[in-house]
Design a protein around this motif. Structure first.
Motif, PDB file in Angstrom:
ATOM      1  N   VAL A   9      17.122  32.260  -5.792  1.00  0.00           N
ATOM      2  CA  VAL A   9      17.847  32.181  -4.525  1.00  0.00           C
ATOM      3  C   VAL A   9      17.621  30.784  -3.963  1.00  0.00           C
ATOM      4  O   VAL A   9      16.476  30.327  -3.838  1.00  0.00           O
ATOM      5  CB  VAL A   9      17.376  33.255  -3.524  1.00  0.00           C
ATOM      6  N   ILE A  10      18.713  30.118  -3.642  1.00  0.00           N
ATOM      7  CA  ILE A  10      18.668  28.779  -3.055  1.00  0.00           C
ATOM      8  C   ILE A  10      19.246  28.880  -1.652  1.00  0.00           C
ATOM      9  O   ILE A  10      20.357  29.390  -1.463  1.00  0.00           O
ATOM     10  CB  ILE A  10      19.458  27.775  -3.921  1.00  0.00           C
ATOM     11  N   ALA A  11      18.491  28.416  -0.679  1.00  0.00           N
ATOM     12  CA  ALA A  11      18.875  28.534   0.735  1.00  0.00           C
ATOM     13  C   ALA A  11      19.913  27.481   1.104  1.00  0.00           C
ATOM     14  O   ALA A  11      19.658  26.553   1.874  1.00  0.00           O
ATOM     15  CB  ALA A  11      17.640  28.420   1.626  1.00  0.00           C
ATOM     16  N   ALA A  12      21.104  27.637   0.514  1.00  0.00           N
ATOM     17  CA  ALA A  12      22.207  26.709   0.762  1.00  0.00           C
ATOM     18  C   ALA A  12      23.514  27.478   0.572  1.00  0.00           C
ATOM     19  O   ALA A  12      23.534  28.526  -0.087  1.00  0.00           O
ATOM     20  CB  ALA A  12      22.128  25.526  -0.213  1.00  0.00           C
ATOM     21  N   GLY A  91      27.130  31.300 -22.361  1.00  0.00           N
ATOM     22  CA  GLY A  91      26.304  30.850 -21.260  1.00  0.00           C
ATOM     23  C   GLY A  91      27.111  31.116 -20.000  1.00  0.00           C
ATOM     24  O   GLY A  91      28.333  30.937 -19.990  1.00  0.00           O
ATOM     25  N   CYS A  92      26.459  31.572 -18.968  1.00  0.00           N
ATOM     26  CA  CYS A  92      27.173  31.913 -17.742  1.00  0.00           C
ATOM     27  C   CYS A  92      26.269  31.649 -16.541  1.00  0.00           C
ATOM     28  O   CYS A  92      25.086  31.975 -16.575  1.00  0.00           O
ATOM     29  CB  CYS A  92      27.556  33.387 -17.769  1.00  0.00           C
ATOM     30  N   MET A  93      26.835  31.036 -15.518  1.00  0.00           N
ATOM     31  CA  MET A  93      26.147  30.917 -14.236  1.00  0.00           C
ATOM     32  C   MET A  93      27.004  31.632 -13.203  1.00  0.00           C
ATOM     33  O   MET A  93      28.200  31.367 -13.096  1.00  0.00           O
ATOM     34  CB  MET A  93      25.949  29.456 -13.843  1.00  0.00           C
ATOM     35  N   THR A  94      26.387  32.571 -12.468  1.00  0.00           N
ATOM     36  CA  THR A  94      27.085  33.270 -11.392  1.00  0.00           C
ATOM     37  C   THR A  94      26.399  32.960 -10.073  1.00  0.00           C
ATOM     38  O   THR A  94      25.188  32.707 -10.028  1.00  0.00           O
ATOM     39  CB  THR A  94      27.128  34.788 -11.612  1.00  0.00           C
ATOM     40  N   PHE A  95      27.185  32.993  -9.009  1.00  0.00           N
ATOM     41  CA  PHE A  95      26.721  32.619  -7.679  1.00  0.00           C
ATOM     42  C   PHE A  95      27.180  33.701  -6.702  1.00  0.00           C
ATOM     43  O   PHE A  95      28.372  34.021  -6.652  1.00  0.00           O
ATOM     44  CB  PHE A  95      27.310  31.259  -7.280  1.00  0.00           C
ATOM     45  N   THR A  96      26.222  34.244  -5.940  1.00  0.00           N
ATOM     46  CA  THR A  96      26.517  35.323  -4.998  1.00  0.00           C
ATOM     47  C   THR A  96      25.877  35.004  -3.662  1.00  0.00           C
ATOM     48  O   THR A  96      24.689  34.642  -3.611  1.00  0.00           O
ATOM     49  CB  THR A  96      25.940  36.660  -5.523  1.00  0.00           C
ATOM     50  N   GLU A  97      26.663  35.139  -2.599  1.00  0.00           N
ATOM     51  CA  GLU A  97      26.103  34.944  -1.259  1.00  0.00           C
ATOM     52  C   GLU A  97      25.147  36.089  -0.947  1.00  0.00           C
ATOM     53  O   GLU A  97      25.483  37.255  -1.148  1.00  0.00           O
ATOM     54  CB  GLU A  97      27.221  34.898  -0.216  1.00  0.00           C
ATOM     55  N   VAL A  98      23.957  35.737  -0.482  1.00  0.00           N
ATOM     56  CA  VAL A  98      22.954  36.704  -0.036  1.00  0.00           C
ATOM     57  C   VAL A  98      22.423  36.226   1.309  1.00  0.00           C
ATOM     58  O   VAL A  98      22.692  35.086   1.726  1.00  0.00           O
ATOM     59  CB  VAL A  98      21.802  36.849  -1.066  1.00  0.00           C
ATOM     60  N   ALA A  99      21.688  37.080   2.004  1.00  0.00           N
ATOM     61  CA  ALA A  99      21.196  36.733   3.340  1.00  0.00           C
ATOM     62  C   ALA A  99      20.390  35.439   3.352  1.00  0.00           C
ATOM     63  O   ALA A  99      20.472  34.658   4.301  1.00  0.00           O
ATOM     64  CB  ALA A  99      20.350  37.877   3.892  1.00  0.00           C
ATOM     65  N   LEU A 103      22.357  33.425  -4.427  1.00  0.00           N
ATOM     66  CA  LEU A 103      21.666  33.890  -5.624  1.00  0.00           C
ATOM     67  C   LEU A 103      22.367  33.300  -6.834  1.00  0.00           C
ATOM     68  O   LEU A 103      23.575  33.485  -7.015  1.00  0.00           O
ATOM     69  CB  LEU A 103      21.693  35.423  -5.719  1.00  0.00           C
ATOM     70  N   VAL A 104      21.595  32.585  -7.647  1.00  0.00           N
ATOM     71  CA  VAL A 104      22.111  32.024  -8.900  1.00  0.00           C
ATOM     72  C   VAL A 104      21.522  32.846 -10.039  1.00  0.00           C
ATOM     73  O   VAL A 104      20.302  33.056 -10.089  1.00  0.00           O
ATOM     74  CB  VAL A 104      21.694  30.549  -9.076  1.00  0.00           C
ATOM     75  N   VAL A 105      22.384  33.303 -10.936  1.00  0.00           N
ATOM     76  CA  VAL A 105      21.937  33.985 -12.151  1.00  0.00           C
ATOM     77  C   VAL A 105      22.492  33.192 -13.327  1.00  0.00           C
ATOM     78  O   VAL A 105      23.701  33.054 -13.478  1.00  0.00           O
ATOM     79  CB  VAL A 105      22.420  35.450 -12.200  1.00  0.00           C
TER      80      VAL A 105
END
Length: 155
Positions: A9-12, A91-99, A103-105
């Motif tokens: 999780v990156i706070a951005a 290879g896959c990078m997914t990005f999901t907004e979290v509180a 979240l990067v997976v």
């Protein structure tokens, strides 16, 4: 084949995190990625579908092609060529907004064949942890670049 997944999780904002991770020249902010360049721009965006990225890590050289590009939510790639030679499925990078931010997976499925005759079990035992470590350091660099925080102890 070995599947490696790293989560962080990156706070951005999601768009900022996606943009940073899609531009693989940023990966050189770690000591493990020595060189990265965009060899061929993609359709609709420099790192979009069809883009070819070249990376030199401490452990080898990789030619990747972007196969899916859905900003700011995900992109997929495949390693077309590498040294040491590897089979690469995805290879896959997914990005999901979290509180807490985004979240990067980062997931990759690959099989590396080490050139010095190591058996399959040894290769799997080495490849997974090494790839996981490098992916983690790249995401730490993204966190530092986007938030100004330094990597957390133990990473």
């Amino acid at each position: 084949m070995e599947t490696v997944t790293v989560r962080r999780v990156i706070a951005a904002p999601i768009a900022d995190v996606f943009d940073w991770c899609a531009v693989s020249t940023h990966y050189t902010r770690t000591p493990y990625v020595l060189r990265a360049r965009l060899a061929r721009p993609g359709a609709g965006a420099p790192y979009g579908v069809g883009a070819v990225r070249l990376h030199t890590w401490l452990i080898g050289w990789f030619r990747e092609r972007i196969t899916a590009y859905n900003p700011p939510y995900a992109f997929d790639y495949v390693v077309e060529r590498s040294f040491p030679p590897a089979r690469h499925e995805l290879g896959c990078m997914t990005f999901t907004e979290v509180a807490e931010g985004t979240l990067v997976v980062w997931t990759t499925t690959t099989e590396v064949r080490l050139p010095f005759g190591a058996g399959a079990a040894v290769t799997r035992a080495l490849a997974g942890p090494v790839v996981s470590h490098v992916f983690g350091r790249i995401l730490d660099a993204a966190d530092t670049a986007l938030t100004g925080k330094t990597a957390r102890p133990g990473r």
